[in-house]
Enzyme design. Structure first.
Site, PDB file in Angstrom:
ATOM      1  N   ASN A   1       0.829  -1.205   0.000  1.00 44.63           N
ATOM      2  CA  ASN A   1       0.000   0.000   0.000  1.00 44.63           C
ATOM      3  C   ASN A   1       0.865   1.256   0.000  1.00 44.63           C
ATOM      4  O   ASN A   1       0.616   2.211  -0.752  1.00 44.63           O
ATOM      5  CB  ASN A   1      -0.899   0.030   1.239  1.00 44.63           C
ATOM      6  CG  ASN A   1      -2.080  -0.904   1.149  1.00 44.63           C
ATOM      7  OD1 ASN A   1      -2.378  -1.449   0.088  1.00 44.63           O
ATOM      8  ND2 ASN A   1      -2.767  -1.093   2.261  1.00 44.63           N
TER       9      ASN A   1
ATOM     10  N   HIS B   1     -15.709   2.980 -14.878  1.00 42.56           N
ATOM     11  CA  HIS B   1     -15.531   2.258 -13.624  1.00 42.56           C
ATOM     12  C   HIS B   1     -16.787   1.489 -13.220  1.00 42.56           C
ATOM     13  O   HIS B   1     -16.770   0.702 -12.280  1.00 42.56           O
ATOM     14  CB  HIS B   1     -15.140   3.263 -12.532  1.00 42.56           C
ATOM     15  CG  HIS B   1     -14.645   2.651 -11.268  1.00 42.56           C
ATOM     16  ND1 HIS B   1     -15.353   2.698 -10.082  1.00 42.56           N
ATOM     17  CD2 HIS B   1     -13.506   1.967 -10.982  1.00 42.56           C
ATOM     18  CE1 HIS B   1     -14.680   2.089  -9.136  1.00 42.56           C
ATOM     19  NE2 HIS B   1     -13.549   1.632  -9.644  1.00 42.56           N
TER      20      HIS B   1
END
Length: 727
Positions: A61, A447
């Site tokens: 991350n 998306h």
């Protein structure tokens, strides 16, 4: 769920507060999220290798954050852009604050690693560095180095006669300061670790007394440097790692989008260096040379006495020790489909239903496409693909449909970050099979998660739709919590067709019956529903909002929630990651509560619920599922879908099972303090009257309401609504 509303007076009205007092910084909020992920590495309730997995995830991350978010800010500084963030900080101010937070986060990662190494060693798993080994193991390791490492690495002298070698993004290397034994001359050599190599080498257990011993490849290179440099004395060494700017800049006037992305991906591999990680004992002379040659500008340089590239621990997590991992979980296949002999279309035709991933199998989504490909009554398939991953199940189903003579259209999003190359590959395979591949808008990502199948039935066409909150990605569907909604409702079918026409032909939809779309009217729909709750509150009627999302950063949405709070609307938000909204601030947001859930599964579904004049949960509530978070990019720069839940059983499941369980969770939840920005674990009883509650455990052990079918109609699903604490 929350306290009685407190209506502010003019004296304590914070609506005109400064940006810093009204909003949290987006980047610092993200780092706070990763801090919560890292905290799970210290959670004693988890098996050891699962704790190591959380540590590895926090590393990957952080790498992505640096490569994208930090790189973007650094680029703004280099370009003298002074545009401020939502909370009023300049790019340079943000970088300074990020630097402090990142260094603290990295220190916590190394502390966690040290603890886990000790605990894992007690369980027979050793993550070694330069430790001495028994003679037999040392001999094996040296032989392995000579046969597996020496042939694939290339020592490169760093001097005026040799160009400085390119260090790839994420690349790890070692620098050595050497002295030639024959004449005493010195030189610096670089050895780059090929990224194709596994990060760790595992010694044979017969040489380690049956225990697992793992050694990082870069440490192995330092350990046996004398074999790479015969005739030299090693005076100093050090391992380093490089992260580069990995964002893609897209030219809006590009004529060939595929060619553009292929070249952009190549540029990304050679992007500006954003972070340089070094061993704490890195040779000073070699460090100066490395800094000079990498051309560092606005780059973070960190030194550590521990492991570089914490994300590489993912290989250790794969060690075959099931006793140190979560008990394997097998998703349920929806009973509603099974009772129709596995016929997905018969099940959808009988009644709308929701599949809750990962608790219920993603295979039903794949079967939807597989059966469409084999069904002679199916005329056409349209599919939006944002991330399909490297597993070809969905791709193969679409290819089979095209080869069977169906009309198949695939909207492949090339701008799915870090999946661009994979999506280009799938696009090529789909086109070769006869699928009509569309890349959508150049300046907007598609998306929305939508699939539609048109089937001829009784002389007419019927449309079957799938709307999802997550990607058509079989691997992430095992760990991401998402909702798959199946329907044959004709209004949804007409809207889905208009959505695809918008993406493929730029035909802006007119007369939408159910869906709201970004960038057209999705935000307006949500804002209107918030306004309705505000009006109800001002009339003295019940007014409440529950919502679940991954992030909230869009200013207009945040300000509207503040307005709702000041009107007395009770707002409870489950925000997994970034939250720029400050909850619980007197005169601004005292009626807003924000929590975050971090656990075994990654919360990913987006759900929005509005009381509509009734206390939540209620059959009269307005409920939506969506692909969109409340971020500027989702609302204004992407094609997204907001899907109203109108079927009563699906409505009950989404609101009173999925969303309510998230609100009631105590064991994996964190509460956000709107003043400090700090998160604290929810104490038992804050959200639940009675014993602690774990929403992931609940979903793993209870069948879904809409998917359980007649075979499970008598199974008992706990009444969560009866367990909530009412104001």
């Amino acid at each position: 769920m929350a306290s009685e509303p407190t209506l502010p007076s003019a004296a304590n009205d914070a609506s005109d507060a400064s940006p810093a007092d009204r909003y949290f910084n987006r980047e610092l909020s993200w780092l706070a999220f990763n801090d919560r992920v890292l905290a799970e590495a210290a959670n004693p309730a988890y098996p050891l290798l699962e704790r190591l997995r959380f540590l590895s995830i926090s590393g990957s991350n952080l790498d992505e954050f640096v490569m994208i978010r930090v790189a973007g800010l650094a680029g703004q500084v280099r370009s003298d852009i002074s545009e401020t963030s939502l909370d009023g900080r300049t790019p340079r101010q943000q970088l300074s604050a990020i630097d402090t937070k990142v260094r603290k986060l990295e220190a916590k990662q190394l502390e966690a690693l040290a603890t886990l190494r000790r605990l894992l060693a007690a369980e027979g798993i050793h993550i070694e560095g330069d430790a001495r080994l028994e003679a037999g193991a040392e001999d094996w390791l040296r032989d392995w180095f000579e046969s597996h490492i020496v042939p694939v690495v290339t020592p490169q002298a760093l001097d005026p006669a040799h160009p400085f070698p390119f260090v790839a993004n994420g690349g790890i290397g070692a620098l050595f300061t050497l002295r030639r034994k024959s004449d005493g001359s010195r030189l610096v050599e670089m050895v780059l670790i090929p990224q194709a190599l596994d990060r760790f080498v595992a010694l044979p257990t017969e040489l380690t007394g049956g225990e697992t011993v793992l050694i990082a490849v870069e440490r192995l290179v330092c350990r046996y440097a004398h074999l790479l440099f015969p005739g030299f004395e090693v005076l100093g060494d050090g391992v380093f790692r490089v992260l580069r700017d990995s964002d893609l800049e897209i030219e809006e006037e590009a004529e060939d989008l595929v060619r553009l992305f292929r070249s952009a991906i190549q540029r990304r591999r050679r992007g500006q260096v954003i972070m340089l990680e070094l061993d704490e004992s890195f040779d000073p002379h070699a460090e100066d040379l490395l800094r000079e040659k990498l051309g560092l500008m606005q780059a973070f340089v960190t030194k550590t006495a521990g492991m570089l590239g914490i994300s590489g621990l993912a290989q250790v997590v794969d060690v075959d020790r099931p006793d140190l991992k979560f008990t394997p979980y097998t998703p349920r296949y929806p009973e509603r489909v099974l009772e129709h002999d596995g016929d997905v279309f018969a099940a959808i035709g009988a009644k709308d239903f929701v599949v809750h991933h990962p608790y219920e199998s993603f295979e039903v989504v794949v079967d939807f496409l597989r059966q469409a490909a084999a069904d002679p009554k199916v005329v056409s398939i349209k599919q939006a693909l944002y991330r399909a991953g490297n597993q070809p199940t969905v791709i193969n189903a679409l290819i089979a449909a095209a080869e069977a003579g169906k009309s198949v259209t695939a909207v492949v999003e090339l701008k799915a970050r870090f999946d661009e190359e994979q999506n280009l590959k799938w696009a090529g395979e789909l086109e070769r099979a006869g699928v009509q591949v569309i890349y959508g808008f150049i300046d907007m990502k598609t998306h929305a998660k939508v699939s539609m199948v048109v089937r001829e039935e009784d002389g007419a066409f019927r449309t079957y739709c799938h709307f999802g909150t997550g990607n058509y990605h079989p691997l992430t569907a095992r760990v991401y919590t998402d909702l798959s909604f199946f329907t044959a409702d004709r209004a949804f079918g007409r809207d889905a067709a208009k959505l695809f026409n918008f993406v493929t032909g730029y035909v802006e939809p007119q007369g939408m019956e159910r869906l709201a779309l970004s960038p057209l009217d999705l935000d307006a729909r949500i804002l209107a529903d918030i306004d309705h709750e505000i009006a109800l509150a001002r009339e003295g009627k019940p007014a409440s909002i529950w919502a679940k999302m991954n992030a909230i950063t869009e200013q207009a949405m945040i300000d509207k929630f503040y307005e709702a709070s000041r009107a007395g609307v009770q707002v409870t938000l489950v925000v997994r990651g970034i939250c720029c909204l400050r909850p619980g601030v007197p005169g601004l947001s005292e009626n807003i509560t924000v929590k975050s859930i971090i656990g075994r599964f990654l919360e990913h579904s987006r759900i929005y619920a509005f009381g509509n004049g009734h206390a939540l949960p209620s059959e009269q509530a307005k409920v939506y599922i969506s692909s969109a978070d409340l971020m500027d990019r989702n609302l204004h720069r992407r094609v997204e879908a907001l899907v109203p839940v109108v079927n009563p059983t699906v409505h009950e499941q989404v609101l009173e099972q999925v969303l309510l369980a998230n609100l009631l969770d105590t064991e994996q939840s964190w509460l956000l303090d709107g003043t400090s920005g700090e998160y604290s674990r929810v104490a038992d009883g804050n959200f639940l009257a009675g014993e602690p509650f774990n929403c992931h455990g609940y979903f793993m052990t209870n069948p879904s309401l809409s998917g359980r079918g007649g075979a499970l109609k008598d199974s008992r699903v706990p009444d969560l609504a009866g367990r909530q604490t009412h104001p």
